[in-house]
Design a protein around this motif. Structure first.
Motif, PDB file in Angstrom:
ATOM      1  N   PRO A  68       0.828  -1.316   0.132  1.00  0.00           N
ATOM      2  CA  PRO A  68       0.204   0.155   0.059  1.00  0.00           C
ATOM      3  C   PRO A  68       0.659   1.361   0.046  1.00  0.00           C
ATOM      4  CG  PRO A  68      -1.125  -1.907   1.449  1.00  0.00           C
ATOM      5  CD  PRO A  68       0.326  -2.156   1.223  1.00  0.00           C
ATOM      6  N   ARG A  69       1.868   1.312   0.930  1.00  0.00           N
ATOM      7  CA  ARG A  69       2.575   2.534   0.866  1.00  0.00           C
ATOM      8  C   ARG A  69       3.191   2.913  -0.281  1.00  0.00           C
ATOM      9  NH1 ARG A  69       7.701   3.887   5.319  1.00  0.00           N
ATOM     10  NH2 ARG A  69       8.024   5.875   4.580  1.00  0.00           N
ATOM     11  N   TRP A  70       3.946   1.983  -1.092  1.00  0.00           N
ATOM     12  CA  TRP A  70       4.723   2.236  -2.347  1.00  0.00           C
ATOM     13  C   TRP A  70       3.853   2.547  -3.282  1.00  0.00           C
ATOM     14  CZ3 TRP A  70       9.823   3.550  -2.449  1.00  0.00           C
ATOM     15  CH2 TRP A  70      10.475   3.318  -1.090  1.00  0.00           C
ATOM     16  N   TYR A  71       2.876   1.608  -3.548  1.00  0.00           N
ATOM     17  CA  TYR A  71       1.867   1.857  -4.528  1.00  0.00           C
ATOM     18  C   TYR A  71       1.257   3.206  -4.634  1.00  0.00           C
ATOM     19  CZ  TYR A  71      -2.187   0.994  -7.698  1.00  0.00           C
ATOM     20  OH  TYR A  71      -3.124   1.193  -8.718  1.00  0.00           O
ATOM     21  N   GLN A  72       0.760   3.719  -3.581  1.00  0.00           N
ATOM     22  CA  GLN A  72       0.062   4.987  -3.266  1.00  0.00           C
ATOM     23  C   GLN A  72       1.133   6.340  -3.590  1.00  0.00           C
ATOM     24  OE1 GLN A  72      -3.669   4.658  -0.636  1.00  0.00           O
ATOM     25  NE2 GLN A  72      -1.976   4.251   0.345  1.00  0.00           N
ATOM     26  N   LEU A  73       2.565   5.676  -3.189  1.00  0.00           N
ATOM     27  CA  LEU A  73       3.655   6.774  -3.382  1.00  0.00           C
ATOM     28  C   LEU A  73       3.710   7.074  -4.974  1.00  0.00           C
ATOM     29  CD1 LEU A  73       5.655   8.496  -1.804  1.00  0.00           C
ATOM     30  CD2 LEU A  73       7.193   6.740  -2.044  1.00  0.00           C
TER      31      LEU A  73
END
Length: 267
Positions: free
Chosen positions: A136-141
């Protein structure tokens, strides 16, 4: 269109076209690099352009299933088509006349290349990259920052090329290499299928940004569709490739046809 994709196309396609033109001019059209191989390379380039042109690219930011389709094309469709095009042979002709020798390449670079093209290393690198960009963190980043988004696509394509290179051009013997390729396809199908199954079976939205854009119900349905795409169609591609490599393995060693290099063309 994603700037990173334009860069990849410029760096890869231009020397390929120059090399094929020179080779066919010297040896005859279809010699050295068969027409079907050139068409395979052209198809891979066309798929890249189509996947990252508007409106497909814009829709992929709002719809996870479209974004996942891009990822599947980057990791399972484009790399084998590019490699089938024999880009190495084309590059050799593109730089014909440029004086360079393998022994002048720094030893550290040669060792690094041998390291990253080891099957286990290539598989681990690609698997880690695939899972990292779906956290989630990297995809949204990636969705928030174009430079990170470009890095996502470049690393997915780059590690996938290493993986498919190891499968299609093994350093070991033909039969042993085919066996390793079968294992690579099986292991890749399992780990990407596991990611797809987790997404498809989840009852909560992994990416709050998607939920904010479309609402919980729509975002969850789209996420489950994305998981199914990663699980089934992508898995089918790896399964088909694995069957091809398995056929090569059971056939045993076959004498390889000599590859035409620049120095082998008369005149």
């Amino acid at each position: 269109m994603n700037a990173a994709v334009w860069l990849v196309l410029a760096v890869v396609v231009t020397p390929y076209l120059v090399g094929v033109r020179r080779l066919w001019h010297a040896a005859g059209t279809g010699h050295g690099i068969a027409r079907w191989r050139a068409l395979s390379f052209a198809a891979a380039s066309g798929i890249l352009i189509a996947a990252f042109c508007q409106p497909f690219d814009a829709v992929s930011d709002a719809r996870f299933s479209m974004h996942m389709t891009q990822h599947i094309l980057l990791v399972a469709v484009v790399p084998p088509l590019l490699i089938l095009g024999k880009p190495g042979a084309a590059l050799a002709w593109a730089v014909r006349g440029v004086v360079w020798r393998v022994d002048r390449i720094p030893m550290a670079l040669r060792r690094a290349w041998l390291g990253v093209t080891t099957p286990l290393v290539a598989w681990l690198a690609h698997s880690a990259t695939l899972w990292l960009w779906h956290l989630p963190r990297w995809y949204q980043l990636a969705l928030q920052h174009p430079a990170v988004h470009a890095g996502e696509h470049v690393t997915l394509l780059g590690t996938a090329l290493l993986l498919w290179h190891c499968a299609m051009h093994p350093r070991s013997g033909r039969r042993a290499g085919a066996g390793i390729a079968v294992l690579l396809m099986l292991a890749t199908a399992m780990q990407s299928g596991a990611l797809g199954a987790l997404l498809a079976g989840s009852t909560r939205v992994w990416y709050p940004m998607q939920e904010g854009l479309r609402g919980t119900a729509a975002a969850l349905a789209d996420q489950q569709l994305a998981g199914l795409l990663m699980w089934v169609p992508a898995g089918l591609i790896y399964a088909i490739a694995g069957c091809v490599f398995f056929r090569n393995w059971i056939r045993g060693p076959v004498a390889a046809a000599p590859q035409m290099m620049p120095s082998e063309v008369p005149g």
